[in-house]
Scaffold this motif. Structure first.
Motif, mmCIF file in Angstrom:
data_model
loop_
_atom_site.group_PDB
_atom_site.id
_atom_site.type_symbol
_atom_site.label_atom_id
_atom_site.label_comp_id
_atom_site.label_asym_id
_atom_site.label_seq_id
_atom_site.Cartn_x
_atom_site.Cartn_y
_atom_site.Cartn_z
ATOM 1 N N SER A 149 35.923 42.603 47.920
ATOM 2 C CA SER A 149 35.604 42.773 46.498
ATOM 3 C C SER A 149 34.529 43.834 46.318
ATOM 4 C CB SER A 149 35.141 41.445 45.896
ATOM 5 O OG SER A 149 36.164 40.480 45.951
ATOM 6 N N TYR A 150 33.510 43.801 47.172
ATOM 7 C CA TYR A 150 32.444 44.803 47.077
ATOM 8 C C TYR A 150 32.980 46.197 47.380
ATOM 9 C CZ TYR A 150 27.954 47.096 47.732
ATOM 10 O OH TYR A 150 26.891 47.949 47.627
ATOM 11 N N LEU A 151 33.841 46.313 48.396
ATOM 12 C CA LEU A 151 34.425 47.607 48.722
ATOM 13 C C LEU A 151 35.312 48.110 47.585
ATOM 14 C CD1 LEU A 151 35.304 47.009 52.474
ATOM 15 C CD2 LEU A 151 33.589 48.583 51.579
ATOM 16 N N VAL A 152 36.049 47.211 46.976
ATOM 17 C CA VAL A 152 36.900 47.577 45.839
ATOM 18 C C VAL A 152 36.055 48.179 44.720
ATOM 19 C CG1 VAL A 152 38.163 46.519 43.913
ATOM 20 C CG2 VAL A 152 38.878 46.077 46.263
ATOM 21 N N SER A 153 34.893 47.575 44.460
ATOM 22 C CA SER A 153 34.021 48.118 43.413
ATOM 23 C C SER A 153 33.451 49.472 43.818
ATOM 24 C CB SER A 153 32.887 47.137 43.100
ATOM 25 O OG SER A 153 31.947 47.072 44.163
ATOM 26 N N LEU A 154 33.136 49.647 45.112
ATOM 27 C CA LEU A 154 32.569 50.910 45.571
ATOM 28 C C LEU A 154 33.544 52.066 45.416
ATOM 29 C CD1 LEU A 154 30.515 50.319 48.852
ATOM 30 C CD2 LEU A 154 29.702 50.591 46.508
ATOM 31 N N VAL A 155 34.830 51.824 45.710
ATOM 32 C CA VAL A 155 35.796 52.926 45.656
ATOM 33 C C VAL A 155 36.283 53.201 44.242
ATOM 34 C CG1 VAL A 155 36.562 52.516 48.018
ATOM 35 C CG2 VAL A 155 37.795 51.450 46.134
ATOM 36 N N GLY A 156 35.740 52.489 43.268
ATOM 37 C CA GLY A 156 36.010 52.843 41.882
ATOM 38 C C GLY A 156 37.121 52.069 41.210
ATOM 39 N N ILE A 157 37.647 51.012 41.843
ATOM 40 C CA ILE A 157 38.669 50.182 41.201
ATOM 41 C C ILE A 157 37.984 49.259 40.194
ATOM 42 C CG2 ILE A 157 40.432 48.414 41.564
ATOM 43 C CD1 ILE A 157 40.901 49.580 44.329
ATOM 44 N N ARG A 158 38.451 49.278 38.957
ATOM 45 C CA ARG A 158 37.779 48.533 37.898
ATOM 46 C C ARG A 158 38.590 47.352 37.379
ATOM 47 N NH1 ARG A 158 34.210 49.765 39.974
ATOM 48 N NH2 ARG A 158 32.678 51.393 39.579
ATOM 49 N N HIS A 159 39.823 47.200 37.845
ATOM 50 C CA HIS A 159 40.661 46.092 37.375
ATOM 51 C C HIS A 159 41.069 45.232 38.569
ATOM 52 C CE1 HIS A 159 41.021 47.859 33.346
ATOM 53 N NE2 HIS A 159 41.126 49.014 33.973
ATOM 54 N N VAL A 160 40.755 43.946 38.490
ATOM 55 C CA VAL A 160 41.007 43.016 39.588
ATOM 56 C C VAL A 160 41.895 41.888 39.094
ATOM 57 C CG1 VAL A 160 39.939 41.258 41.051
ATOM 58 C CG2 VAL A 160 38.926 43.525 40.888
ATOM 59 N N MET A 161 42.932 41.591 39.893
ATOM 60 C CA MET A 161 43.738 40.395 39.664
ATOM 61 C C MET A 161 43.428 39.414 40.786
ATOM 62 S SD MET A 161 46.604 38.417 40.112
ATOM 63 C CE MET A 161 48.085 39.202 40.677
ATOM 64 N N LEU A 162 42.829 38.300 40.437
ATOM 65 C CA LEU A 162 42.458 37.279 41.411
ATOM 66 C C LEU A 162 43.630 36.329 41.569
ATOM 67 C CD1 LEU A 162 40.056 36.262 43.155
ATOM 68 C CD2 LEU A 162 39.515 34.708 41.258
ATOM 69 N N ALA A 163 44.388 36.494 42.660
ATOM 70 C CA ALA A 163 45.564 35.658 42.914
ATOM 71 C C ALA A 163 45.143 34.475 43.773
ATOM 72 C CB ALA A 163 46.649 36.473 43.605
ATOM 73 N N ILE A 164 45.055 33.303 43.170
ATOM 74 C CA ILE A 164 44.665 32.096 43.898
ATOM 75 C C ILE A 164 45.939 31.499 44.487
ATOM 76 C CG2 ILE A 164 43.528 29.847 43.727
ATOM 77 C CD1 ILE A 164 41.875 30.993 41.445
ATOM 78 N N ASN A 165 46.123 31.715 45.779
ATOM 79 C CA ASN A 165 47.384 31.454 46.462
ATOM 80 C C ASN A 165 47.392 30.067 47.117
ATOM 81 O OD1 ASN A 165 49.936 32.027 47.445
ATOM 82 N ND2 ASN A 165 49.171 33.047 49.284
ATOM 83 N N LYS A 166 48.586 29.668 47.532
ATOM 84 C CA LYS A 166 48.830 28.393 48.220
ATOM 85 C C LYS A 166 48.452 27.202 47.341
ATOM 86 C CE LYS A 166 48.121 30.650 52.689
ATOM 87 N NZ LYS A 166 47.548 30.591 54.032
ATOM 88 N N MET A 167 48.704 27.359 46.042
ATOM 89 C CA MET A 167 48.442 26.255 45.120
ATOM 90 C C MET A 167 49.320 25.053 45.428
ATOM 91 S SD MET A 167 46.012 26.975 42.928
ATOM 92 C CE MET A 167 46.312 25.770 41.640
ATOM 93 N N ASP A 168 50.493 25.285 46.054
ATOM 94 C CA ASP A 168 51.382 24.176 46.400
ATOM 95 C C ASP A 168 50.752 23.254 47.437
ATOM 96 O OD1 ASP A 168 51.715 26.614 47.948
ATOM 97 O OD2 ASP A 168 53.219 25.519 49.110
ATOM 98 N N LEU A 169 49.815 23.788 48.234
ATOM 99 C CA LEU A 169 49.186 22.974 49.281
ATOM 100 C C LEU A 169 48.054 22.101 48.748
ATOM 101 C CD1 LEU A 169 49.092 25.542 52.237
ATOM 102 C CD2 LEU A 169 50.855 23.861 51.647
ATOM 103 N N ILE A 170 47.662 22.313 47.496
ATOM 104 C CA ILE A 170 46.646 21.446 46.873
ATOM 105 C C ILE A 170 47.226 20.763 45.642
ATOM 106 C CG2 ILE A 170 44.707 22.813 47.741
ATOM 107 C CD1 ILE A 170 44.416 23.947 44.881
ATOM 108 N N ASP A 171 48.578 20.673 45.604
ATOM 109 C CA ASP A 171 49.275 19.995 44.502
ATOM 110 C C ASP A 171 48.937 20.620 43.153
ATOM 111 O OD1 ASP A 171 50.520 18.190 46.257
ATOM 112 O OD2 ASP A 171 48.754 16.880 46.235
ATOM 113 N N PHE A 172 48.744 21.918 43.132
ATOM 114 C CA PHE A 172 48.490 22.672 41.891
ATOM 115 C C PHE A 172 47.333 22.053 41.109
ATOM 116 C CE2 PHE A 172 52.829 23.518 43.107
ATOM 117 C CZ PHE A 172 52.910 24.886 42.988
ATOM 118 N N ASP A 173 46.242 21.799 41.824
ATOM 119 C CA ASP A 173 45.054 21.163 41.249
ATOM 120 C C ASP A 173 44.335 22.157 40.332
ATOM 121 O OD1 ASP A 173 42.679 19.927 40.668
ATOM 122 O OD2 ASP A 173 42.227 19.335 42.723
ATOM 123 N N ARG A 174 44.317 21.838 39.057
ATOM 124 C CA ARG A 174 43.713 22.742 38.074
ATOM 125 C C ARG A 174 42.199 22.839 38.259
ATOM 126 N NH1 ARG A 174 44.412 22.408 31.453
ATOM 127 N NH2 ARG A 174 43.126 24.254 30.964
#
Length: 558
Positions: A149-174
């Motif tokens: 994340s820090y490197l992404v900010s350094l290289v000038g990327i300003r839009h981040v999509m936070l993909a919280i993966n493997k939700m099936d392994l926690i029963d899609f716990d909100r």
């Protein structure tokens, strides 16, 4: 193969024209190891019907042979093609894939998650516009998540999509999903992202990849594909001042001399006045030559050959620029540095700095600080090791033209190369540059200094929050022409108490007195040095909590 196969069969020219008119988005997937980056892209290609029949047949065979899903389709194998990647089940090199939908074209870079291959991740991120940062829902934020994340900010990327993966392994716990979002937003607050969009996904099962998942009825945001198709990415390179790093001087015969390169920023037309950054000479553009004939106009991203109305000494490594907004010519840039080599940085050792088209011998004169990727705190270190990130001062053997990286990626970035092994040892992003030595003429600031007599001091309130942003830990007062004074908050003192240091950039020695008084009143350590026509002051606190004054008179140190 794809969504437009019928159009290809009926009218190939119409298909090609429709592809030409689509916008192109470059994005990367990053995050810690085993968070599912390759699986996500493989699933995205699969569900988008972007997999050829021969690829599908090979994938089915490979999934049974080296897959990690018990013989079922292993989507990661669409990206992990190296034998070592398949044997270990990890990504090592950057894998690029191209695909398109009805709305957009995409180039995706699948980057490795292992700390050992952080340098490969930086390579993939250097040209991206959006970062898809994956988080394993079971593990939450890890060190590599923060580092990427820090490197992404350094290289000038300003839009981040936070993909919280493997939700099936926690029963899609909100609740777990929302907890990870809060942790990430707290960490990323100082990084300056324009947008952070979180999506709960299961890359293996396809939840919220193309279609909305029935398992996340509580989620009302976009799917991953919908986000990629609609995210708005600002591209203002054509509106920036003109820049053309000269890559080659084309001299086929006596009557033609052209200067070839890819336009890094701005727009140019025949008749425009341009300046040579290295010597300040100016001329007018006579022609814009391409393999398809002369152009009436060229813009950023186009590879062209310019001919000038006057005979000027220009060679590879020079830069042509707009006369009213030229780049800064300097031998002393300050930059963020990502160290990529097993052998640590050696301050004072000569490396080769490669910018857009020039190679210049250079050396790191000082490591200002290193960044702790977990807390974003600054730490005083003598050098940088493998995957270390910090701010350094450099000295070049001859002046080079730079723009701040935040203004222009092409003219504000560089790599360092070992002279003996030819290994790329570091990637750098210019923060600022010191001006060349004055030639005895008063500067604009010097000339106006008498206008400040009688003005009331301008008060600045120093807090920890005020030191976060594009240049964490830097307080720049070079634009302040009048007297200044400071009010210090508790958070500011706590920030120093954690071992952080703050660099004050002052316009002249007249601003030194209020900084020294502040250091004395709060028992802070204080070092200053002259940087050409400016003054740099380093403020910090040690265990003795006493005031230490030291100075350097001629351009070194800070």
């Amino acid at each position: 193969m794809a969504h437009q196969s019928e159009l290809i069969e009926k009218d190939i020219l119409a298909y090609l024209k429709s592809q030409e008119e689509k916008s192109l988005l470059r994005f990367i997937t990053c995050g810690s190891v085993d968070d599912g980056k390759s699986t996500l892209i493989g699933r995205l290609l699969w569900d988008s019907k972007m997999v050829f029949e021969d690829q599908l047949a090979a994938l089915e065979v490979d999934s049974k042979k080296v897959g990690t899903q018990g013989g079922a389709i292993d989507y990661a194998l669409l990206l992990d093609g190296l034998q070592a990647e398949r044997e270990q089940g990890i990504t090592i090199d950057v894998a690029y894939r191209f695909f398109s939908t009805d709305r957009r074209k995409f180039i995706v870079a699948d980057t490795p998650g292992h700390e050992q291959y952080t340098r490969n991740m930086v390579t993939g991120a250097s040209t991206a516009q959006v970062a898809v940062i994956l988080v394993d829902a079971r593990k939450g934020l890890l060190t590599q998540t923060r580092r990427h994340s820090y490197l992404v900010s350094l290289v000038g990327i300003r839009h981040v999509m936070l993909a919280i993966n493997k939700m099936d392994l926690i029963d899609f716990d909100r609740e777990r999903y929302e907890s990870i979002i809060r942790d990430y937003q707290e960490f990323a607050a100082p990084l300056g992202f324009a947008s952070i969009t979180a999506i709960p996904i299961s890359a293996l099962n396809g939840d919220n990849i193309i279609e909305k998942s029935a398992n996340t009825q509580w989620y009302d945001g976009p799917t991953l594909m919908n986000y990629l198709e609609t995210v708005r990415v600002e591209d203002d390179t054509q509106e920036q001042p003109f820049r053309l790093p000269v890559q080659w001087v084309n001299r086929p015969h006596l009557d033609f001399r052209g200067f070839c390169g890819t336009i890094a920023a701005g727009t140019v037309r025949p008749g425009d006045e341009v300046k040579v950054a290295s010597n300040g000479r100016t001329s007018h553009v006579a022609r814009i030559v391409t393999m398809n004939g002369d152009l009436p106009q060229a813009v950023a991203g186009q590879a062209v050959t310019l001919t000038l109305a006057d005979e000027i000494d220009i060679s590879r490594g020079d830069m042509l620029s707009a006369t009213d907004a030229p780049p800064r010519l300097s031998r002393h840039p300050e930059a963020h540095l990502v160290w990529m080599h097993d052998e640590p940085l050696q301050p004072g050792k000569v490396y080769l700095m490669k910018t857009a088209s020039a190679v210049t011998p250079s050396r790191v004169t000082r490591v200002q600080f290193a960044v702790d990727v977990n807390s974003l705190e600054q730490k005083q270190v003598p050098t940088l090791g493998l995957n270390g990130i910090g701010v350094v001062r450099l000295e070049l053997d001859r002046p080079a033209a730079f723009d701040p990286y935040l203004h222009n990626r092409e003219t504000g970035s560089f790599i360092l190369i070992d002279r003996f092994t030819n290994a790329t040892v570091a990637a750098g992003m210019v923060i600022s540059v010191a001006p060349l030595e004055s030639q005895g003429q008063p500067t604009e600031l010097d000339a106006s200094s008498t206008d400040t007599v009688g003005l009331l001091p301008r008060r600045f309130i120093l807090t920890e929050f005020s030191l976060s942003g594009a240049e964490p830990g830097v307080a720049d007062f070079t634009a302040e022409r009048g007297p200044i004074e400071f009010q210090v908050s508790e958070s500011f003192l706590d920030y120093l108490g954690k071992g952080n240091r703050i660099l004050f950039r002052l316009r002249d020695v007249g601003q030194l007195e209020p900084v020294a008084r502040m250091a004395y009143e709060h028992r802070l350590n204080f070092e200053f040095g002259r940087d050409r026509d400016r003054v740099n002051v380093l403020l910090y606190r040690d265990q003795q909590s006493s005031v230490v004054l030291s100075g350097q008179v001629d351009g070194g140190g800070l």
